[in-house]
Write a protein that holds these residues in place. Sequence first.
Motif, short mmCIF file in Angstrom:
data_model
loop_
_atom_site.label_atom_id
_atom_site.label_comp_id
_atom_site.label_asym_id
_atom_site.label_seq_id
_atom_site.Cartn_x
_atom_site.Cartn_y
_atom_site.Cartn_z
N ARG A 1 0.82 -1.19 -0.09
CA ARG A 1 0.20 -0.07 0.06
C ARG A 1 0.75 1.18 -0.14
O ARG A 1 2.17 1.18 0.32
N GLN B 1 0.94 3.72 2.01
CA GLN B 1 1.71 3.88 3.47
C GLN B 1 2.85 3.40 3.45
O GLN B 1 3.88 3.84 4.24
N ASP B 2 3.03 1.99 2.95
CA ASP B 2 4.08 1.36 3.26
C ASP B 2 5.42 2.03 2.50
O ASP B 2 6.64 2.11 3.01
N TYR C 1 4.60 -2.71 13.38
CA TYR C 1 3.79 -2.28 11.93
C TYR C 1 3.57 -3.49 11.07
O TYR C 1 2.67 -3.58 10.64
N THR C 2 4.61 -4.25 10.82
CA THR C 2 4.59 -5.30 10.02
C THR C 2 3.62 -6.42 10.44
O THR C 2 2.86 -6.87 9.62
N ARG D 1 0.19 -5.34 9.77
CA ARG D 1 -0.20 -5.21 8.48
C ARG D 1 -0.59 -6.56 8.09
O ARG D 1 -1.26 -6.85 7.03
N ARG E 1 -8.41 -6.33 14.05
CA ARG E 1 -8.17 -5.01 14.09
C ARG E 1 -9.03 -4.63 15.67
O ARG E 1 -8.57 -3.57 16.12
N GLY F 1 -0.59 1.16 11.03
CA GLY F 1 -0.80 -0.04 10.56
C GLY F 1 -2.16 -0.69 10.24
O GLY F 1 -2.31 -1.36 9.30
N LYS G 1 -6.01 2.11 6.16
CA LYS G 1 -5.47 1.53 4.82
C LYS G 1 -5.49 2.78 3.89
O LYS G 1 -5.94 3.86 3.89
#
Length: 536
Positions: free
Chosen positions: A16, A18-19, A52-53, A56, A63, A336, A339
């Motif tokens: 994405r 953001q990544d 974060y990883t 994701r 969530r 994270g 989206k």
Amino acid sequence: MYLINSMKSHSIVTIRMQDILLISICILLFLNRAVPIDYSSIWRVTVLCLIYTCIRIISKQYRNCLLHMVYIWGITEVIISILQKANYLESNHHDFGITGTFGNPGPLGGLLAVCWIVSIFFIYENIQNKHRILTLSFCMIACFILYGLLLSGSRAGWTAALVGSMIFLWQWLKRKHTIKVKPTLLKSSFLLIITVFIISIYFIRRDSADGRLLIWHNTITMIKDYPLFGIGAGGWQANYMLYQAEYFLQNPNSPYILLADNIFYAYNEFLHITAEQGIVGLVVVTWLLYALFSYKEKNNTDHCLKSALITFLVFSFFSYPGEVFPLEILFISIIGMMKSKTIKTFTISNSTKYIIRSIAFIFIVCISIGSYHIYHKTFTTIIRIVDKNKISKDTYSQLSQLYPLFRYNSQLMYIYSKSSLEDYPLNTKLQILQTAVRIAPNSELYIKLGDFWKQKKDFPQAEAYYQTAAAMIPHHITPSYKLFQLYIEEGNINAATNMGNYLLKQPIKKKGTKALRMEAEVLEFLHKEKNIKRTQ
């Protein structure tokens, strides 16, 4: 059947926007630096990357579990705060009775502001699902969190909670199509409420608010000097006090004189980012936020996350969450869970996926453990020196070996430089002080360097350091007194007399016993000099 088994043996990986932007920010922080990389702090970055990883790659259904964890974290902090208020637990700051597990009530307020938004989200969801008992329970917990937020006394937290609530309400009204008044009128009403609120809380602790205005003014001056790429990572702390000294030298009658102090935070993350990474860094961060907010939410959780992020960002305008590790974890967790636009989707085999993840996990964990070991060992050793006010040969040997690994850690170097350095060789003492001044200068360190050069009989060097220390915090009497003593030792009676007269007229924020003793010594000297001149 073969097709199903084939699909099960492969996984879809999504990259994405953001990544990409987060990787870009990391590259900027790595390459554009004013202070070299600190090996004892790498564990913080690696832990954030790992969190974060993990967020994701976990399933979307978890969530809400993460939001519940944030919620429980907030409730725990409120319980600790109440126990601190009742004097069952000690706070972590000598000037504030309530801090939660943080070192200051400010970060506590930031966390509870976000938790307040999460609590509103849970109330909203249970109202939709018509769970009356759960709705009532979450309402009670929301009031509990709000009480904790009020206890924190954090004006930045209060402001963030108000703005976040307004955004949540606005988005909810938009989605439900229940707005019966003109949107422009409603937005204007919200803006008016927020403006009146901010102006009101400004007068609660006006001196503190004005002190932040001074910090922002000097930070903006720094931005003007390094507009495009900034001064570099670590550069704000390495240069701010010098900018403050220059400000007071140019504005000797400034109304901010009595508000000055040793400053370690910019109290505005956006100004901090711009000062260190320039317009380029600010554009990348703004692009990241735009990518997250422009993505159309599909459910209530997305709506909650956007409101929580706005709350965090408003708090960032008035505080320093980027310097508080638990709040960094909170921020990266929110990012994270959100989206943004999909950049690339590709399929890899499950075996390859697990191999890559395992190697990356082991690599990151090993680096984190090694870095944290350096930090923890150094911190405990330095604290032991401070407590004993003495250093043994073994301890000195340990710190000498660790020194190249932690010398760019501003927190460790600040504590290290404040410890008793009398037992150190002179060259080592100078090295420690000069390194500390390079990465986080303050008035105390400049006084110590002045003392060092005075001891070495290098009076011009000592005078320069004392003068800078005096300019950094004009209401501190110690640098002026040090200059007064230096001129006497130098035999410069005229300069000592002038400095003594200045010291007696110098504005002092708090006049304690130490200041009174200094003034008494100056008065005695001036009286003797006056009598000598009469007899001549």
